[in-house]
Write a protein that holds these residues in place. Structure first.
Motif, short mmCIF file in Angstrom:
data_model
loop_
_atom_site.label_atom_id
_atom_site.label_comp_id
_atom_site.label_asym_id
_atom_site.label_seq_id
_atom_site.Cartn_x
_atom_site.Cartn_y
_atom_site.Cartn_z
N ILE A 31 -3.40 -34.43 18.76
CA ILE A 31 -4.05 -33.32 19.15
C ILE A 31 -5.29 -32.95 17.95
O ILE A 31 -5.04 -32.67 17.00
CB ILE A 31 -3.32 -32.00 19.42
N VAL A 32 -6.63 -33.15 18.28
CA VAL A 32 -7.74 -33.08 17.47
C VAL A 32 -8.52 -32.00 17.71
O VAL A 32 -8.97 -31.76 18.81
CB VAL A 32 -8.54 -34.55 17.45
N SER A 33 -8.77 -31.24 16.78
CA SER A 33 -9.80 -29.83 16.90
C SER A 33 -10.55 -29.72 15.71
O SER A 33 -10.13 -30.08 14.60
CB SER A 33 -9.09 -28.76 17.01
N ASP A 34 -11.83 -29.17 15.82
CA ASP A 34 -12.55 -28.86 14.41
C ASP A 34 -12.23 -27.14 14.39
O ASP A 34 -12.94 -26.58 13.64
CB ASP A 34 -14.11 -28.97 14.60
N SER A 35 -11.25 -26.61 15.07
CA SER A 35 -10.70 -25.35 14.65
C SER A 35 -9.32 -25.48 14.60
O SER A 35 -8.95 -26.41 14.27
CB SER A 35 -11.31 -24.39 16.09
N ASP B 164 -3.20 -27.32 22.26
CA ASP B 164 -1.63 -27.48 22.07
C ASP B 164 -1.09 -26.74 23.26
O ASP B 164 0.02 -27.44 23.87
CB ASP B 164 -1.34 -26.76 20.72
N LEU B 165 -1.42 -25.71 23.68
CA LEU B 165 -0.72 -25.15 24.68
C LEU B 165 -0.93 -25.91 26.11
O LEU B 165 -0.19 -26.03 26.74
CB LEU B 165 -1.41 -23.61 24.99
N MET B 166 -2.33 -26.12 26.43
CA MET B 166 -2.58 -27.15 27.47
C MET B 166 -1.64 -28.47 27.42
O MET B 166 -1.12 -28.79 28.59
CB MET B 166 -4.07 -27.40 27.68
N ILE B 167 -1.57 -29.39 26.33
CA ILE B 167 -0.81 -30.28 26.28
C ILE B 167 0.72 -30.12 26.56
O ILE B 167 1.47 -30.73 27.37
CB ILE B 167 -0.79 -31.05 24.85
N MET C 2 3.92 -35.08 19.52
CA MET C 2 2.74 -34.41 19.31
C MET C 2 2.25 -34.44 17.75
O MET C 2 3.41 -34.08 17.17
CB MET C 2 2.74 -32.95 19.93
N LYS C 3 1.15 -34.77 17.64
CA LYS C 3 0.80 -34.72 16.19
C LYS C 3 -0.58 -33.95 16.19
O LYS C 3 -1.51 -34.07 16.95
CB LYS C 3 0.59 -35.86 15.61
N HIS C 4 -0.78 -32.84 15.31
CA HIS C 4 -1.86 -32.20 15.02
C HIS C 4 -2.52 -32.28 14.12
O HIS C 4 -2.27 -32.67 12.90
CB HIS C 4 -1.42 -30.74 14.78
N PHE C 5 -4.10 -32.33 14.31
CA PHE C 5 -5.22 -32.58 13.26
C PHE C 5 -6.15 -31.21 13.29
O PHE C 5 -7.04 -31.40 14.29
CB PHE C 5 -5.64 -34.03 13.37
N SER C 6 -6.03 -30.46 12.67
CA SER C 6 -6.84 -29.29 13.13
C SER C 6 -7.92 -29.13 11.80
O SER C 6 -7.83 -29.82 10.72
CB SER C 6 -5.98 -27.90 12.58
N ALA D 65 -6.10 -36.16 22.49
CA ALA D 65 -6.57 -34.73 23.33
C ALA D 65 -7.23 -33.97 22.25
O ALA D 65 -6.94 -33.63 21.46
CB ALA D 65 -5.45 -34.02 23.99
N TYR D 66 -8.67 -33.62 22.68
CA TYR D 66 -9.43 -33.01 21.58
C TYR D 66 -10.03 -31.79 22.30
O TYR D 66 -10.53 -31.48 23.30
CB TYR D 66 -10.43 -33.96 21.04
N THR D 67 -10.36 -30.58 21.21
CA THR D 67 -11.28 -29.59 21.77
C THR D 67 -12.12 -29.71 20.60
O THR D 67 -11.87 -28.86 19.38
CB THR D 67 -10.44 -28.35 21.68
N ILE D 68 -13.18 -30.09 20.59
CA ILE D 68 -14.35 -30.35 19.52
C ILE D 68 -15.58 -29.84 20.23
O ILE D 68 -16.07 -30.26 20.94
CB ILE D 68 -14.30 -31.84 18.86
N VAL D 69 -16.15 -28.82 19.57
CA VAL D 69 -17.48 -28.35 19.94
C VAL D 69 -18.65 -28.80 19.05
O VAL D 69 -19.84 -28.60 19.60
CB VAL D 69 -17.29 -26.53 19.98
N THR D 70 -18.25 -29.29 17.78
CA THR D 70 -19.46 -29.65 16.96
C THR D 70 -20.00 -30.94 17.65
O THR D 70 -19.21 -32.02 17.90
CB THR D 70 -18.95 -30.04 15.64
#
Length: 272
Positions: free
Chosen positions: A9-13, A19-22, A36-40, A63-68
């Motif tokens: 789970i990758v995010s720029d925030s 995480d919740l969706m996964i 699950m492994k997180h990269f915040s 699975a990512y939520t990246i807005v940049t």
């Protein structure tokens, strides 16, 4: 047959929404071994390459939520080059919103956390205004961002709630000649208080209407002009003693008075 899959789970925030969706999706695949492994707060290509390297050598999904935009483009490109499944959990919905609003998104990470913080600050301020309404719990005056003082029917309570919705913790204290103000009122800086006054004639009309709404049509000291003059004189003496700004609310809507208070609040450094 049980398979082991690692979801990065990758995010720029913070990555909380991903995480919740996964977890919601995982609940539909019981009996499978999903790690699950997180990269915040991923901020550059090097950090993204670290994720790509890990995912390359394991059965995995990114699975990512990246807005940049630059980071998102880089991840999509590298994942395709390495044959890694990468799922953008935000962009499809973002595109629909962008189309409907006919505008581009801000593409600033961390905005949902700011919204959550604003929400909880507002709720905290509203709960504070209810708890410390009408002179209740005088000990709370020291914790208030702002304290409103005035005689009955000068809009102290609705103003407190309006300001609470602006995230300002507001208490209010009624000024009644027969009841001494709480000592705490004189221990806080006068700049944190706002005095509310009103013309005798206007207050007389308001109180008469109030009594009528309560079904009390006979003469009452509460609405008598002499009583009102006594209360207003007493209140103004208290306000002078406190040394607080005073606002005449006679012909003002709640929003107008609140705007004046907010202007004072902002100009004077949140009454710090």
């Amino acid at each position: 047959m049980t398979k082991q899959i690692t979801v990065y789970i990758v995010s720029d925030s913070a990555g909380e929404s991903a995480d919740l969706m996964i977890k919601t999706v995982m609940s539909q695949f019981t009996g499978q071994d999903i790690i699950m492994k997180h990269f915040s707060y991923v901020q550059n290509q090097q950090e993204m390459n670290n994720v790509i390297t890990l995912a390359k050598y394991n059965p995995s999904i990114i699975a990512y939520t990246i807005v940049t935009p630059t980071l998102k483009h880089y991840l999509d490109q590298r994942a395709e080059e390495e044959g890694i499944t990468a799922v953008d959990m935000m962009n499809p919905l973002m595109g629909v919103f962008s189309q409907k609003f006919q505008m581009e998104p801000t593409c600033e990470p961390g905005q949902i956390r700011k919204l959550d913080e604003d929400y909880f600050k507002r709720i905290e301020a509203i709960e504070f205004a209810v708890k410390y309404d009408d002179g209740q719990e005088a000990r709370g005056l020291n914790q208030a961002d702002l304290v409103l003082v005035g005689v009955s029917r000068t809009s102290k309570t609705p103003l407190s709630m309006y300001l609470a919705n602006k995230k300002i913790k507001t208490a209010n204290v009624p000024l009644i000649p027969e009841i001494p103000p709480p000592p705490e009122l004189f221990s806080i800086p006068g700049i944190k208080c706002i005095g509310l006054i009103i013309t005798p004639e206007k207050l007389n009309d308001i109180r008469k209407e109030r009594l009528k709404n309560l079904g009390l049509t006979g003469p009452a000291n509460y609405a008598s002009l002499n009583r009102i003059l006594t209360e207003l004189e007493y209140a103004q003496n208290i306000m002078k003693r406190i040394g607080c700004p005073i606002i005449d609310v006679s012909n003002k809507a709640i929003e107008e008075t609140a705007d004046i208070i907010l202007d004072l609040y902002n100009k004077r450094g949140s009454f710090a």
